[in-house]
Design an enzyme around this catalytic site. Structure first.
Site, PDB file in Angstrom:
ATOM      1  N   ASN A 104       0.824  -1.208   0.000  1.00  0.00           N
ATOM      2  CA  ASN A 104       0.000   0.000   0.000  1.00  0.00           C
ATOM      3  C   ASN A 104       0.858   1.259   0.000  1.00  0.00           C
ATOM      4  O   ASN A 104       2.003   1.261   0.466  1.00  0.00           O
ATOM      5  CB  ASN A 104      -0.994  -0.001   1.171  1.00  0.00           C
ATOM      6  CG  ASN A 104      -0.356  -0.184   2.534  1.00  0.00           C
ATOM      7  OD1 ASN A 104       0.665  -0.860   2.685  1.00  0.00           O
ATOM      8  ND2 ASN A 104      -0.966   0.394   3.556  1.00  0.00           N
ATOM      9  N   MET A 105       0.279   2.333  -0.553  1.00  0.00           N
ATOM     10  CA  MET A 105       0.986   3.603  -0.689  1.00  0.00           C
ATOM     11  C   MET A 105       0.049   4.755  -0.330  1.00  0.00           C
ATOM     12  O   MET A 105      -1.101   4.787  -0.767  1.00  0.00           O
ATOM     13  CB  MET A 105       1.495   3.792  -2.127  1.00  0.00           C
ATOM     14  CG  MET A 105       2.439   2.697  -2.606  1.00  0.00           C
ATOM     15  SD  MET A 105       2.909   2.911  -4.353  1.00  0.00           S
ATOM     16  CE  MET A 105       3.949   4.379  -4.245  1.00  0.00           C
ATOM     17  N   HIS A 150      -3.960   0.606  -2.657  1.00  0.00           N
ATOM     18  CA  HIS A 150      -4.061  -0.549  -1.770  1.00  0.00           C
ATOM     19  C   HIS A 150      -3.073  -1.623  -2.212  1.00  0.00           C
ATOM     20  O   HIS A 150      -2.687  -1.693  -3.381  1.00  0.00           O
ATOM     21  CB  HIS A 150      -5.480  -1.102  -1.781  1.00  0.00           C
ATOM     22  CG  HIS A 150      -6.520  -0.142  -1.283  1.00  0.00           C
ATOM     23  ND1 HIS A 150      -7.455  -0.480  -0.331  1.00  0.00           N
ATOM     24  CD2 HIS A 150      -6.768   1.157  -1.593  1.00  0.00           C
ATOM     25  CE1 HIS A 150      -8.238   0.553  -0.083  1.00  0.00           C
ATOM     26  NE2 HIS A 150      -7.841   1.560  -0.844  1.00  0.00           N
ATOM     27  N   GLU A 166      -3.338  -4.824  -2.695  1.00  0.00           N
ATOM     28  CA  GLU A 166      -3.829  -5.716  -3.748  1.00  0.00           C
ATOM     29  C   GLU A 166      -3.784  -5.021  -5.107  1.00  0.00           C
ATOM     30  O   GLU A 166      -3.408  -5.634  -6.113  1.00  0.00           O
ATOM     31  CB  GLU A 166      -5.260  -6.165  -3.435  1.00  0.00           C
ATOM     32  CG  GLU A 166      -5.371  -7.009  -2.173  1.00  0.00           C
ATOM     33  CD  GLU A 166      -5.636  -6.190  -0.914  1.00  0.00           C
ATOM     34  OE1 GLU A 166      -6.228  -6.742   0.022  1.00  0.00           O
ATOM     35  OE2 GLU A 166      -5.253  -4.992  -0.867  1.00  0.00           O
TER      36      GLU A 166
END
Length: 294
Positions: free
Chosen positions: A89-90, A102, A104
């Site tokens: 995540n960022m 996210h 994913e």
């Protein structure tokens, strides 16, 4: 080894450390493992694929950029080619929360932008939020995608997203990770051409608004991101995020960006320019150009 991996690496089992050390030795380890490397790690550790993916999650989570939440999520997307793609995540200080990536999304985009044709499974260290479940439903693997979480049996996406709404409800036949080429001519310098090429790969069946972003680093490396729309609209991933995902996973940082180019249509129903330039400026990049697709 990139410094971000050192703490997680030290906590791995000794045999996994020994097998991974030559792979991680490169500061610019590409945050992916080829099928051959996966097989080698399985042989060295005696772990099956699922157990190995769980063991590697701390390395994926180490790629997270979370200045707001300090909550690091890692994901590993397993491609049908046998390659495994890390994701994390960022969060972006000075931008809006809507620009967040996210884990994913990161792993899936990493696979897609690397040319992977489809995914078999995704392994995550925390249960996917509703946003990510919807994002995954846009994939050509659909509701059959296997989701692996620590301490639980693996389940298909359909078990996490019952009564799902997705592209098929809107009669969309071409799905995310299917091969697409919108045919815009590659013009201008290398960075502009990279942005146009990324726009040509866009998945944008809902708005018909192709776009791509290319980031040039100070050492000349270029990272490109393609626009990825979603049937539910809000889980759509902008092209800048795709490029930033690759930049981060490949071991670069925001100050490494020296120039950016956005490619899009001047008369598209949706325009990326304002959000793209605002986010890049928040990250310290002020050399931003726009090329128009024609």
């Amino acid at each position: 080894m990139h410094p971000r991996f050192q703490t997680a690496f030290a906590q791995l089992a000794d045999n996994l450390q020994s097998a991974l050390e030559p792979i991680l030795a490169d500061k610019y380890f590409p945050a992916l493992l080829t099928g051959e490397q996966v097989s080698s790690l399985k042989s060295a550790t005696g772990l099956d694929e699922d157990a190995l993916a769980f063991a590697l999650l701390p390395l994926a989570a180490a790629c997270a950029r979370t200045p707001l939440s300090n909550f690091n999520v890692g994901a590993i997307a397993r491609g049908v080619s046998g390659t495994w793609y890390f994701g994390a995540n960022m969060e972006f200080i000075g931008a809006t929360m809507q620009q967040t990536v996210h884990a994913e999304q990161s792993a899936i985009s990493h696979a897609w932008l690397s040319g992977e044709k489809a995914l078999e499974a995704i392994t995550v260290n925390y249960t996917p939020c509703g946003h990510c479940r919807q994002f995954m439903n846009e994939l050509n693997s659909g509701l059959d995608l296997r989701i692996h979480l620590p301490g639980r049996e693996a389940h298909a996406l359909r078990d996490y997203l019952p009564d799902a709404f997705g592209p098929k409800d809107l009669e969309i036949k071409t799905l995310l990770m299917d091969e697409q080429d919108h045919g815009y001519a590659l013009t201008g310098d290398a960075l502009s051409q990279a942005a146009i090429a990324a726009a040509n790969r866009s998945h944008m069946p809902y708005s018909k608004s192709p776009s791509g972003v290319a980031l040039e680093c100070k050492d000349g490396r270029i990272f490109s991101g393609s626009y990825a729309e979603n049937a539910a609209f809000n889980p759509t991933l902008p092209p800048l995020q795709g490029a930033l995902i690759l930049l981060n996973l490949k071991g670069y940082d925001y100050p490494d960006i020296q120039r950016a180019v956005l490619a899009e249509k001047a008369d598209a129903p949706l325009i990326q320019w304002d959000a793209t330039s605002a986010t890049l400026k928040a990250l310290g990049c002020h050399s931003i150009d726009r090329v128009l697709l024609a």
